[in-house]
Motif scaffolding. Structure first.
Motif, PDB file in Angstrom:
ATOM      1  N   LEU A 125     -44.053  41.482 -46.293  1.00  0.00           N
ATOM      2  CA  LEU A 125     -45.448  41.081 -46.433  1.00  0.00           C
ATOM      3  C   LEU A 125     -46.404  42.008 -45.686  1.00  0.00           C
ATOM      4  CD1 LEU A 125     -44.625  37.319 -46.104  1.00  0.00           C
ATOM      5  CD2 LEU A 125     -45.538  38.386 -48.139  1.00  0.00           C
TER       6      LEU A 125
ATOM      7  N   ASN B 153     -36.798  36.914 -48.556  1.00  0.00           N
ATOM      8  CA  ASN B 153     -36.664  35.457 -48.662  1.00  0.00           C
ATOM      9  C   ASN B 153     -35.471  35.146 -49.562  1.00  0.00           C
ATOM     10  OD1 ASN B 153     -40.252  34.861 -48.805  1.00  0.00           O
ATOM     11  ND2 ASN B 153     -38.913  34.963 -47.060  1.00  0.00           N
ATOM     12  N   PRO B 154     -34.591  34.228 -49.146  1.00  0.00           N
ATOM     13  CA  PRO B 154     -33.391  33.962 -49.936  1.00  0.00           C
ATOM     14  C   PRO B 154     -33.655  33.542 -51.372  1.00  0.00           C
ATOM     15  CG  PRO B 154     -33.197  33.006 -47.770  1.00  0.00           C
ATOM     16  CD  PRO B 154     -34.601  33.494 -47.875  1.00  0.00           C
TER      17      PRO B 154
ATOM     18  N   SER C 209     -34.675  36.282 -42.366  1.00  0.00           N
ATOM     19  CA  SER C 209     -35.004  36.205 -43.799  1.00  0.00           C
ATOM     20  C   SER C 209     -36.395  35.628 -44.011  1.00  0.00           C
ATOM     21  CB  SER C 209     -33.971  35.346 -44.552  1.00  0.00           C
ATOM     22  OG  SER C 209     -32.695  35.908 -44.415  1.00  0.00           O
ATOM     23  N   CYS C 210     -37.296  35.946 -43.098  1.00  0.00           N
ATOM     24  CA  CYS C 210     -38.629  35.339 -43.145  1.00  0.00           C
ATOM     25  C   CYS C 210     -39.590  36.126 -44.034  1.00  0.00           C
ATOM     26  CB  CYS C 210     -39.207  35.202 -41.743  1.00  0.00           C
ATOM     27  SG  CYS C 210     -39.658  36.760 -40.961  1.00  0.00           S
ATOM     28  N   GLY C 211     -39.208  37.364 -44.393  1.00  0.00           N
ATOM     29  CA  GLY C 211     -40.055  38.137 -45.305  1.00  0.00           C
ATOM     30  C   GLY C 211     -41.210  38.865 -44.643  1.00  0.00           C
ATOM     31  N   THR C 212     -41.299  38.801 -43.324  1.00  0.00           N
ATOM     32  CA  THR C 212     -42.399  39.479 -42.632  1.00  0.00           C
ATOM     33  C   THR C 212     -42.439  40.968 -42.964  1.00  0.00           C
ATOM     34  OG1 THR C 212     -42.525  37.910 -40.820  1.00  0.00           O
ATOM     35  CG2 THR C 212     -43.261  40.145 -40.330  1.00  0.00           C
TER      36      THR C 212
ATOM     37  N   GLU D 211     -45.366  36.497 -57.029  1.00  0.00           N
ATOM     38  CA  GLU D 211     -44.981  35.392 -57.905  1.00  0.00           C
ATOM     39  C   GLU D 211     -46.266  34.808 -58.466  1.00  0.00           C
ATOM     40  OE1 GLU D 211     -43.402  32.085 -55.720  1.00  0.00           O
ATOM     41  OE2 GLU D 211     -44.637  32.501 -53.991  1.00  0.00           O
TER      42      GLU D 211
ATOM     43  N   ASN E 239     -39.263  28.786 -47.830  1.00  0.00           N
ATOM     44  CA  ASN E 239     -39.598  29.955 -47.032  1.00  0.00           C
ATOM     45  C   ASN E 239     -40.006  29.557 -45.628  1.00  0.00           C
ATOM     46  OD1 ASN E 239     -39.157  31.627 -49.202  1.00  0.00           O
ATOM     47  ND2 ASN E 239     -41.316  31.702 -49.804  1.00  0.00           N
ATOM     48  N   ALA E 240     -39.851  30.520 -44.706  1.00  0.00           N
ATOM     49  CA  ALA E 240     -40.244  30.269 -43.324  1.00  0.00           C
ATOM     50  C   ALA E 240     -41.761  30.240 -43.191  1.00  0.00           C
ATOM     51  CB  ALA E 240     -39.658  31.348 -42.428  1.00  0.00           C
TER      52      ALA E 240
ATOM     53  N   HIS F 248     -49.317  35.337 -55.951  1.00  0.00           N
ATOM     54  CA  HIS F 248     -49.118  35.266 -54.504  1.00  0.00           C
ATOM     55  C   HIS F 248     -48.078  36.292 -54.093  1.00  0.00           C
ATOM     56  CE1 HIS F 248     -51.131  31.274 -54.583  1.00  0.00           C
ATOM     57  NE2 HIS F 248     -50.665  31.304 -55.818  1.00  0.00           N
ATOM     58  N   TRP F 249     -48.280  36.893 -52.928  1.00  0.00           N
ATOM     59  CA  TRP F 249     -47.323  37.889 -52.448  1.00  0.00           C
ATOM     60  C   TRP F 249     -45.941  37.252 -52.314  1.00  0.00           C
ATOM     61  CZ3 TRP F 249     -50.920  39.057 -47.694  1.00  0.00           C
ATOM     62  CH2 TRP F 249     -52.090  39.655 -48.155  1.00  0.00           C
ATOM     63  N   ASP F 250     -44.952  37.984 -52.733  1.00  0.00           N
ATOM     64  CA  ASP F 250     -43.584  37.499 -52.589  1.00  0.00           C
ATOM     65  C   ASP F 250     -42.809  38.458 -51.686  1.00  0.00           C
ATOM     66  OD1 ASP F 250     -41.488  35.809 -52.894  1.00  0.00           O
ATOM     67  OD2 ASP F 250     -41.420  35.912 -55.080  1.00  0.00           O
TER      68      ASP F 250
ATOM     69  N   GLU G 241     -51.560  26.113 -62.328  1.00  0.00           N
ATOM     70  CA  GLU G 241     -52.070  24.870 -61.778  1.00  0.00           C
ATOM     71  C   GLU G 241     -53.059  24.280 -62.776  1.00  0.00           C
ATOM     72  OE1 GLU G 241     -54.597  23.914 -57.921  1.00  0.00           O
ATOM     73  OE2 GLU G 241     -53.103  25.479 -57.580  1.00  0.00           O
ATOM     74  N   PHE G 242     -52.888  23.003 -63.087  1.00  0.00           N
ATOM     75  CA  PHE G 242     -53.883  22.393 -63.976  1.00  0.00           C
ATOM     76  C   PHE G 242     -54.658  21.322 -63.218  1.00  0.00           C
ATOM     77  CE2 PHE G 242     -51.880  18.300 -64.809  1.00  0.00           C
ATOM     78  CZ  PHE G 242     -50.529  18.542 -64.587  1.00  0.00           C
TER      79      PHE G 242
ATOM     80  N   LYS H   3     -48.274  35.480 -42.488  1.00  0.00           N
ATOM     81  CA  LYS H   3     -48.612  36.830 -42.958  1.00  0.00           C
ATOM     82  C   LYS H   3     -49.660  36.756 -44.057  1.00  0.00           C
ATOM     83  CE  LYS H   3     -46.060  38.536 -39.940  1.00  0.00           C
ATOM     84  NZ  LYS H   3     -45.771  37.211 -39.440  1.00  0.00           N
ATOM     85  N   ARG H   4     -49.496  35.799 -44.952  1.00  0.00           N
ATOM     86  CA  ARG H   4     -50.487  35.672 -46.027  1.00  0.00           C
ATOM     87  C   ARG H   4     -51.873  35.431 -45.446  1.00  0.00           C
ATOM     88  NH1 ARG H   4     -46.862  32.057 -50.236  1.00  0.00           N
ATOM     89  NH2 ARG H   4     -45.841  33.818 -51.235  1.00  0.00           N
TER      90      ARG H   4
ATOM     91  N   LYS I 117     -48.355  15.758 -59.972  1.00  0.00           N
ATOM     92  CA  LYS I 117     -48.753  16.353 -61.255  1.00  0.00           C
ATOM     93  C   LYS I 117     -47.531  16.799 -62.052  1.00  0.00           C
ATOM     94  CE  LYS I 117     -53.127  18.669 -60.202  1.00  0.00           C
ATOM     95  NZ  LYS I 117     -53.645  20.051 -60.046  1.00  0.00           N
TER      96      LYS I 117
ATOM     97  N   ASP J 273     -53.820  37.974 -51.726  1.00  0.00           N
ATOM     98  CA  ASP J 273     -52.893  36.866 -51.948  1.00  0.00           C
ATOM     99  C   ASP J 273     -53.653  35.681 -52.546  1.00  0.00           C
ATOM    100  OD1 ASP J 273     -50.296  35.478 -51.488  1.00  0.00           O
ATOM    101  OD2 ASP J 273     -51.558  34.212 -50.236  1.00  0.00           O
TER     102      ASP J 273
END
Lengths: 257, 360
Positions: B249, B285-286, B243-246, B258, A171-172, B279-281, B262-263, A178-179, A158, B67
């Motif tokens: 979150l 995360n790098p 750097s996984c962001g756990t 973030e 991302n990992a 969505h949760w950011d 979406e279309f 977690k989400r 798209k 989320d």
């Protein structure tokens, strides 16, 4: 004129193309918008130029390499499709075993001897080094996973068709776990490659009670040292850890040493 | 304020009665060692483990900020005009078994989302959410540090606040809002006349100190975290960070998100129909601090670790005059390599003390 899309397969099970055919509703919508010019799983047309070339499979022989360079030269965008194309997948495990030993493992001792002395078998040696697509040509986008995610495929197509740059966060897998409020695999007494592996799969394996084996490859910033320590602290042997890293990612540069 | 006493069996029947009428969420034990807020469906489906449950993987506040929430959908009509409509429908819900630390987390999110431009998506959900909170008489596990983070005994924002009493299987329910009055109608209970006394007796039975304690009082942390770069401390932790962001979150006060557009294809590419989701950011995360042009403000894990600690103890406290760490212990509990914000803060404080000693 509709954009021309083509699929090419190298060493792979073609499962990614099948994964795409499985989402018929999306696929039929898409066919209205593009010309599918090469797709072995469905059609056999040919074309001189491709707007988007999808490459499925890992690269083994010199002739494959040449074919890939040729496709690249005729494509605006080249996309590595699936784990084989992106990071070698399971077949790349052979990169760590001497070729003759491999033939012995698969075909027995006679084969091991024959490939070494019989000239007719020498071309087989060419199979011994498994490479990702990126090792040979420039890759514009990676659609990772074994198989690839139909959702990501759609996002990419798209975006490209409407002149946008698709964005896939690096991302990992932990982020998606977690989400989804998944219980950490380590808390369930098992081990996981999720902390160092590319997500984007929605943590589908962990969602369904399995563990992550990093089929999407290791993140560019993967803290492999810390992960190795973590695995050791869970009583996993060094050999088992190494084997785990090599399961899907043996064609990656970082896992060569 | 009305207070009632009741027995465990009555409490359970009450929960099930409430759950029959609307979405009712309660912590439920999972396959391993963790808990998760899940919808309560029918009697006997789960043990109501209110007294000993270990804090859930995700804090209950995430039910107010889901989320992937659809912010709006849009379509273009034949004249080329765009029409927008609200995305997700918001249903009333009850979240029960919320501990004080998480209650404070929700209170802080209420503050954040109503500050400046109001976040209607969050606030609408909050408005339709009843909270039944639960007092702690013992620390939930070794990771807890709610007392030192000043969230133990936090009661604001709960419609009903339940405290276990010294008498076995006996509970005190304090009704704190008119919605609480509505909820409690179906409970079989006795009106309590000596509520303060009973509650105090129960609270006196708590271990002292309650859970882990910061080496420096929390009021002084903002100053220290603000001024000290503590490069060495953060680098030590960064060595084992994925750097996984756990940590972000699972945090009850991390709210960064973030958005995605979406279309729908619908046989054309003119983007006539689509949606915006959030969505949760995670700032660990790098890619979080990467901007257009490719510059990244925090490319090193140590800088990201420091940023997170400063958000909790410096930046947000400056804005809201509250510490934004509730001491729930989730980040340390969920981190696969055991990086705990409690340890980082203590190490920063200790490194300052050591510096001062060596100067003298």
């Amino acid at each position: 004129m509709k954009p021309k899309i083509a699929f090419f397969d190298f060493a792979s099970c073609e499962g990614c193309q099948l994964a795409l055919l499985n989402c018929e509703d999306i696929f039929l919508d898409l066919l209205e918008l593009v010309d599918l010019v090469e797709f072995r799983e469905a059609i056999s047309e040919k074309s001189a130029h491709y707007d988007i070339a999808f490459i499925e499979g890992s690269i083994h022989r010199e002739e494959d390499s040449k074919r890939l360079v040729d496709i690249r030269s005729r494509s605006q965008y080249l996309v590595a499709l699936g784990a084989c194309a992106c990071n070698g997948n399971v077949q790349a495990r052979s990169n760590f075993i001497a070729p003759a030993e491999n033939y012995q493992l698969v075909y027995g001792e006679e084969a091991r001897n024959r490939v070494q002395i019989d000239k007719n078998y020498w071309p087989l040696w060419a199979h011994t080094r498994v490479r990702s697509v990126e090792e040979i040509v420039k890759v514009d986008f990676h659609l990772r996973g074994c198989p690839m995610s139909a959702n990501e495929f759609l996002i990419l197509v798209k975006a490209l068709l409407s002149n946008q740059t698709p964005h896939f966060p690096e991302n990992a897998v932990c982020v998606e776990c977690k989400r989804n409020a998944n219980e950490c695999v380590f808390d369930k007494g098992m081990s996981c490659l999720g902390p160092i592996a590319y997500g984007g799969c929605d943590a589908i394996c962990v969602n369904n009670g399995h563990v992550c084996d990093a089929c999407r490859g290791l993140l560019p910033y993967a803290n492999v040292d810390a992960h190795n320590e973590l695995m050791l602290s869970k009583g996993i042997s060094e050999e088992a850890i190494k084997s785990r890293y090599r399961l899907f990612c043996s064609a990656e540069k970082m896992s060569q040493d | 304020m009305n207070a009632y006493t009741t027995q465990l069996e009555q409490l359970k029947s009450w929960f099930f009665a409430l759950a029959e009428k609307q979405s009712f969420f309660l912590p439920k034990k999972m396959e391993g060692v963790n808990y998760r807020f899940e919808r309560l469906h029918c009697v006997n489906e789960q043990d109501l483990d209110l007294l000993s449950y270990r804090p859930t993987i995700l804090p209950p506040g995430k039910h107010l900020f889901p989320d992937g929430e659809i912010l709006f959908t849009y379509h273009k009509d034949e004249q080329g005009h765009y029409h927008f409509s609200q995305g997700s429908t918001i249903e009333p819900q009850i979240i029960a078994g919320v501990r004080s630390c998480d209650l404070k987390g929700i209170y802080l999110m209420d503050r954040v989302f109503s500050d400046g431009i109001k976040d209607t998506h969050y606030l609408q959900r909050r408005e339709k959410t009843d909270i039944i909170a639960f007092n702690c008489l013992t620390p939930c596990d070794d990771h807890c540090f709610c007392e030192t983070a000043q969230s133990l005994d936090f009661q604001t924002g709960a419609d009903i606040f339940i405290s276990p009493l010294l008498e076995k299987d006996c509970f005190l329910l304090e009704v704190q809002s008119s919605r609480g009055d509505e909820l409690i109608k179906t409970l079989v209970s006795d009106k309590c006349v000596n509520a303060t006394e009973l509650k105090q007796q129960a609270m006196d039975s708590r271990p002292k100190p309650f859970g882990r304690q910061f080496v420096t009082p929390v009021e002084q942390l903002s100053e220290i975290i603000h001024h000290e770069d503590a490069e060495y401390v953060y680098q030590q932790y960064a060595k084992r960070c994925f750097s996984c962001g756990t940590c972000n979150l699972v945090c009850p006060t991390c709210y960064c998100f973030e958005t995605k557009d979406e279309f729908e294809l619908e046989n054309s590419l003119d983007q006539a129909k689509g949606k915006k989701t959030r969505h949760w950011d995670a700032c660990l995360n790098p890619g979080f601090a990467e901007v257009a042009g490719g510059h990244n403000f925090r490319p090193e894990a140590a800088a990201r670790q420091r940023h997170r600690v400063r958000r909790k103890f410096d930046y947000l406290p400056q804005r809201f005059e509250q510490t934004f760490c509730t001491g729930c212990g989730r980040c340390g509990r969920q981190c696969t390599t055991g990086i705990d914000i409690f340890d980082i803060v203590n190490d920063v404080c200790l490194s300052v003390e050591q510096e001062q000693e060596s100067e003298q």
